[in-house]
Design a protein around this motif. Structure first.
Motif, mmCIF file in Angstrom:
data_model
loop_
_atom_site.group_PDB
_atom_site.id
_atom_site.type_symbol
_atom_site.label_atom_id
_atom_site.label_comp_id
_atom_site.label_asym_id
_atom_site.label_seq_id
_atom_site.Cartn_x
_atom_site.Cartn_y
_atom_site.Cartn_z
ATOM 1 N N LEU A 113 0.841 -1.396 -0.269
ATOM 2 C CA LEU A 113 0.145 -0.356 -0.367
ATOM 3 C C LEU A 113 0.840 0.769 -0.081
ATOM 4 C CD1 LEU A 113 -2.686 -0.444 2.667
ATOM 5 C CD2 LEU A 113 -3.573 -0.353 0.342
ATOM 6 N N SER A 114 2.030 1.494 0.525
ATOM 7 C CA SER A 114 3.295 2.510 1.366
ATOM 8 C C SER A 114 4.162 2.470 0.376
ATOM 9 C CB SER A 114 2.701 2.541 2.587
ATOM 10 O OG SER A 114 1.767 2.926 3.144
ATOM 11 N N ASP A 115 4.213 1.759 -0.014
ATOM 12 C CA ASP A 115 6.184 1.716 -0.842
ATOM 13 C C ASP A 115 6.191 2.541 -2.243
ATOM 14 O OD1 ASP A 115 8.544 0.663 -1.249
ATOM 15 O OD2 ASP A 115 8.096 -0.991 -0.561
ATOM 16 N N SER A 116 7.263 3.908 -2.093
ATOM 17 C CA SER A 116 7.234 3.636 -2.910
ATOM 18 C C SER A 116 8.535 3.821 -4.090
ATOM 19 C CB SER A 116 8.259 5.436 -2.783
ATOM 20 O OG SER A 116 8.948 5.195 -2.420
ATOM 21 N N ASN A 117 8.769 2.030 -3.473
ATOM 22 C CA ASN A 117 9.344 1.135 -4.780
ATOM 23 C C ASN A 117 8.236 0.887 -5.689
ATOM 24 O OD1 ASN A 117 11.648 2.678 -3.944
ATOM 25 N ND2 ASN A 117 11.796 1.265 -2.275
ATOM 26 N N ARG A 118 7.685 0.527 -5.249
ATOM 27 C CA ARG A 118 6.147 -0.302 -6.175
ATOM 28 C C ARG A 118 6.740 -1.834 -6.304
ATOM 29 N NH1 ARG A 118 2.600 1.867 -8.145
ATOM 30 N NH2 ARG A 118 2.668 0.472 -10.689
ATOM 31 N N PRO A 119 6.793 -1.851 -4.874
ATOM 32 C CA PRO A 119 7.474 -3.290 -5.112
ATOM 33 C C PRO A 119 6.155 -4.546 -5.750
ATOM 34 C CG PRO A 119 6.249 -3.520 -2.376
ATOM 35 C CD PRO A 119 6.553 -2.127 -3.407
ATOM 36 N N THR A 120 6.631 -5.519 -6.231
ATOM 37 C CA THR A 120 5.515 -6.749 -6.914
ATOM 38 C C THR A 120 5.019 -7.340 -5.799
ATOM 39 O OG1 THR A 120 7.105 -8.555 -6.872
ATOM 40 C CG2 THR A 120 7.106 -7.174 -8.639
ATOM 41 N N VAL A 121 3.857 -8.024 -5.662
ATOM 42 C CA VAL A 121 3.326 -8.619 -4.808
ATOM 43 C C VAL A 121 4.525 -10.159 -4.187
ATOM 44 C CG1 VAL A 121 1.647 -10.219 -4.014
ATOM 45 C CG2 VAL A 121 1.485 -9.064 -5.515
ATOM 46 N N GLY A 122 5.160 -10.296 -4.872
ATOM 47 C CA GLY A 122 6.202 -12.231 -4.138
ATOM 48 C C GLY A 122 7.122 -10.697 -3.287
ATOM 49 N N GLN A 123 7.680 -9.314 -3.701
ATOM 50 C CA GLN A 123 8.657 -8.967 -2.822
ATOM 51 C C GLN A 123 8.169 -8.836 -1.357
ATOM 52 O OE1 GLN A 123 9.090 -6.265 -6.246
ATOM 53 N NE2 GLN A 123 11.192 -7.545 -6.731
ATOM 54 N N ALA A 124 6.781 -7.632 -2.238
ATOM 55 C CA ALA A 124 6.215 -7.330 -0.170
ATOM 56 C C ALA A 124 6.245 -9.143 0.753
ATOM 57 C CB ALA A 124 4.529 -6.878 -0.853
ATOM 58 N N LEU A 125 5.400 -9.791 0.017
ATOM 59 C CA LEU A 125 5.414 -11.142 0.950
ATOM 60 C C LEU A 125 6.882 -11.379 1.690
ATOM 61 C CD1 LEU A 125 2.504 -12.975 -0.938
ATOM 62 C CD2 LEU A 125 2.238 -11.260 1.253
ATOM 63 N N ALA A 126 7.576 -11.358 0.240
ATOM 64 C CA ALA A 126 8.735 -11.954 1.445
ATOM 65 C C ALA A 126 8.921 -11.022 2.246
ATOM 66 C CB ALA A 126 9.849 -11.918 0.007
ATOM 67 N N PHE A 127 8.657 -9.632 2.374
ATOM 68 C CA PHE A 127 9.195 -8.823 2.957
ATOM 69 C C PHE A 127 8.382 -9.000 4.659
ATOM 70 C CE2 PHE A 127 7.572 -5.268 6.213
ATOM 71 C CZ PHE A 127 8.961 -4.525 5.995
ATOM 72 N N GLY A 128 6.737 -9.728 4.518
ATOM 73 C CA GLY A 128 6.701 -9.677 5.352
ATOM 74 C C GLY A 128 7.176 -11.107 6.177
#
Length: 292
Positions: A113-128
């Motif tokens: 929702l808020s990352d200015s780098n516009r991650p992919t869904v996979g990248q965001a969930l990997a961060f999770g």
């Protein structure tokens, strides 16, 4: 010297930050509307499916209540404790798994929702996945602080009199709610600012919420009350399925309850992201942009 000036400027800006609930709600709705398709898919995997499966297949807490009722009108406290202990011994790992899955989904969605780098869904969930342990540690710290805020005053007051214990217990509940509000931005701070040290993230949340505790409490309370009303309406809808038998009732309760949980979590994440954006003064990515 330059760093000192910047630090003072940052401190002054945070002191002057005041939450505008209308603006935060409008920002949250805009973020959710712009990204609804991916939000529902990810939230469905991490919120709806685990809750629905657990509601249908895992042992029900209602079983414990039935067993307690069978003990008679004045059950032995040791027998009641034994029933609770036996139930938790069988199901603790399920609750832990559910909590971890939802934490991963929440952190990933906040990053999306808020990352200015516009991650992919996979990248965001990997961060999770990477951030879930520090987040759980932070939540445990908050939980321990809240428990101490409630039970220590009760114990101290009860040593004098029952009335004083009750009075101090009420004060402790207020203190616990205050701690909840002050630490409510733990997840956004971790997911958006990438502060994975739980102590630093909690300190950051404390600073961001300075001067806005009452407004935030009112904002969160309005959302919770709205969800409770929706939940009551959902229960009325579910009760109609009882005409089709207990199996239909259980399935309907699992599906409807999981949908309510999904909706609450999605709205909560949008609100937390919007509140963090406003209080931190960081616009993040454009609200209208969708996920990659």
């Amino acid at each position: 010297m330059i760093a000192l000036i910047k630090g003072e400027s940052e401190a002054g800006r945070l002191m002057q930050a005041r939450l505008d609930m209308n603006r935060a709600w409008a920002d949250a709705k805009a973020m959710l509307a712009a990204n609804m398709q991916v939000l529902l898919v990810v939230a469905g995997v991490f919120f709806f499916l685990p809750n629905a499966i657990a509601a249908v297949f895992m042992p029900s807490f209602g079983e414990v209540l039935v067993q307690i009722e069978a003990l008679g009108p004045t059950p032995n406290p040791d027998d009641v404790l034994a029933l609770f202990s036996e139930f938790m011994g069988r199901t603790w790992w399920i609750y832990l798994l559910l909590a971890l899955l939802q934490a991963i989904g929440m952190l990933g969605l906040l990053a999306l929702l808020s990352d200015s780098n516009r991650p992919t869904v996979g990248q965001a969930l990997a961060f999770g996945v990477m951030a879930v342990v520090p987040y759980v540690v932070g939540q445990l710290i908050v939980g321990l602080a809240q428990s101490g805020a409630v039970f220590l005053p009760i114990a101290l007051g009860a040593s004098v009199s029952a009335g004083l214990g009750l009075l101090l217990g009420l004060v402790g509940v207020v203190a616990a709610v205050y701690l909840w509000v002050k630490c409510s931005l733990l997840a956004p701070v971790m997911a958006i600012e990438r502060k994975l040290n739980p102590f630093a993230a909690l300190a950051r949340s404390w600073r961001l919420t300075k001067g806005n505790s009452l407004v935030l409490f009112a904002f969160y309370a309005l959302i919770i009350v709205a969800v409770m009303v929706i939940g009551l309406v959902a229960q009325l809808v579910v009760s109609v399925s009882s005409l089709l038998g207990p199996s239909a009732l259980m399935l309907a309760a699992a599906i409807v309850g999981s949908f309510v949980t999904l909706g609450y979590n999605v709205v909560k994440l949008g609100v937390l992201a919007a509140v963090h954006r406003q209080l931190s003064g960081n616009p993040g990515k454009d609200i209208g942009k969708t996920f990659d």
